[in-house]
Design a protein around this motif. Sequence first.
Motif, PDB file in Angstrom:
ATOM      1  N   TYR A  74     147.690  50.463 -23.304  1.00 29.41           N
ATOM      2  CA  TYR A  74     148.641  51.557 -23.494  1.00 29.41           C
ATOM      3  C   TYR A  74     149.821  51.155 -24.372  1.00 29.41           C
ATOM      4  O   TYR A  74     150.111  49.976 -24.540  1.00 29.41           O
ATOM      5  CB  TYR A  74     149.204  52.001 -22.134  1.00 29.41           C
ATOM      6  N   GLU A 120     153.881  53.184 -25.555  1.00 25.70           N
ATOM      7  CA  GLU A 120     154.749  54.349 -25.633  1.00 25.70           C
ATOM      8  C   GLU A 120     155.402  54.357 -27.002  1.00 25.70           C
ATOM      9  O   GLU A 120     155.889  53.322 -27.470  1.00 25.70           O
ATOM     10  CB  GLU A 120     155.833  54.318 -24.556  1.00 25.70           C
ATOM     11  N   THR A 126     146.854  59.987 -28.059  1.00 28.80           N
ATOM     12  CA  THR A 126     147.995  60.464 -27.284  1.00 28.80           C
ATOM     13  C   THR A 126     147.453  61.133 -26.031  1.00 28.80           C
ATOM     14  O   THR A 126     146.626  62.033 -26.110  1.00 28.80           O
ATOM     15  CB  THR A 126     148.837  61.457 -28.104  1.00 28.80           C
ATOM     16  N   ILE A 127     147.919  60.672 -24.869  1.00 26.29           N
ATOM     17  CA  ILE A 127     147.414  61.234 -23.612  1.00 26.29           C
ATOM     18  C   ILE A 127     148.482  61.994 -22.831  1.00 26.29           C
ATOM     19  O   ILE A 127     148.146  62.775 -21.947  1.00 26.29           O
ATOM     20  CB  ILE A 127     146.774  60.161 -22.715  1.00 26.29           C
ATOM     21  N   GLN A 128     149.760  61.776 -23.170  1.00 25.67           N
ATOM     22  CA  GLN A 128     150.809  62.449 -22.416  1.00 25.67           C
ATOM     23  C   GLN A 128     152.125  62.372 -23.174  1.00 25.67           C
ATOM     24  O   GLN A 128     152.428  61.359 -23.800  1.00 25.67           O
ATOM     25  CB  GLN A 128     150.951  61.766 -21.052  1.00 25.67           C
ATOM     26  N   HIS A 129     152.898  63.439 -23.113  1.00 28.27           N
ATOM     27  CA  HIS A 129     154.250  63.449 -23.666  1.00 28.27           C
ATOM     28  C   HIS A 129     155.208  63.345 -22.486  1.00 28.27           C
ATOM     29  O   HIS A 129     155.051  64.041 -21.487  1.00 28.27           O
ATOM     30  CB  HIS A 129     154.514  64.732 -24.460  1.00 28.27           C
ATOM     31  N   GLU A 130     156.193  62.464 -22.603  1.00 33.34           N
ATOM     32  CA  GLU A 130     157.143  62.254 -21.518  1.00 33.34           C
ATOM     33  C   GLU A 130     158.569  62.409 -22.032  1.00 33.34           C
ATOM     34  O   GLU A 130     158.857  62.148 -23.194  1.00 33.34           O
ATOM     35  CB  GLU A 130     156.970  60.863 -20.905  1.00 33.34           C
ATOM     36  N   ASP A 145     155.625  59.573 -26.527  1.00 29.07           N
ATOM     37  CA  ASP A 145     154.216  59.857 -26.315  1.00 29.07           C
ATOM     38  C   ASP A 145     153.578  58.613 -25.729  1.00 29.07           C
ATOM     39  O   ASP A 145     153.739  57.508 -26.266  1.00 29.07           O
ATOM     40  CB  ASP A 145     153.512  60.226 -27.627  1.00 29.07           C
TER      41      ASP A 145
END
Length: 135
Positions: free
Chosen positions: A90, A92, A110-114, A129
């Motif tokens: 992973y 970020e 990209t698996i998630q936006h935080e 991301d």
Amino acid sequence: MQIRKYQESDFSTLCEIHDPARKQELAAANLTAAFIPFKVASQKDKTTVGFVAFNDEELGWLYVKPEYQHQGIGSQLIDFAIKNAGRPFYLEVLEGNPAQKLYLAKGFKTIQHESGKMPGNESFHVEVDLMKYEK
């Protein structure tokens, strides 16, 4: 503890910190043979131009001096990290970071936006991301 900007005179100390810690990290992951001294891994034509910091699960830092960017150095550093890390792997990426295109080209998804506070400097709001590499 004092945290300050890196200075060229810090390089030998950085090597003294990196090399034994990296050997320890690789030994724990059964990757002792993958060790490359920081002095070798971080130089081009005997000049330090960038570095990558990662563990078995996450790429934490990847930096290349601006005047050496777009010459394949970041790509080589990512390849090294991918080769020596576990799966999944992973990272970020701050919103707007142009390196995100490079990560996508290297196979990260990209698996998630935080959204949240910047770790270590919580007075700043950040958008990131979360990206994942599985190959």
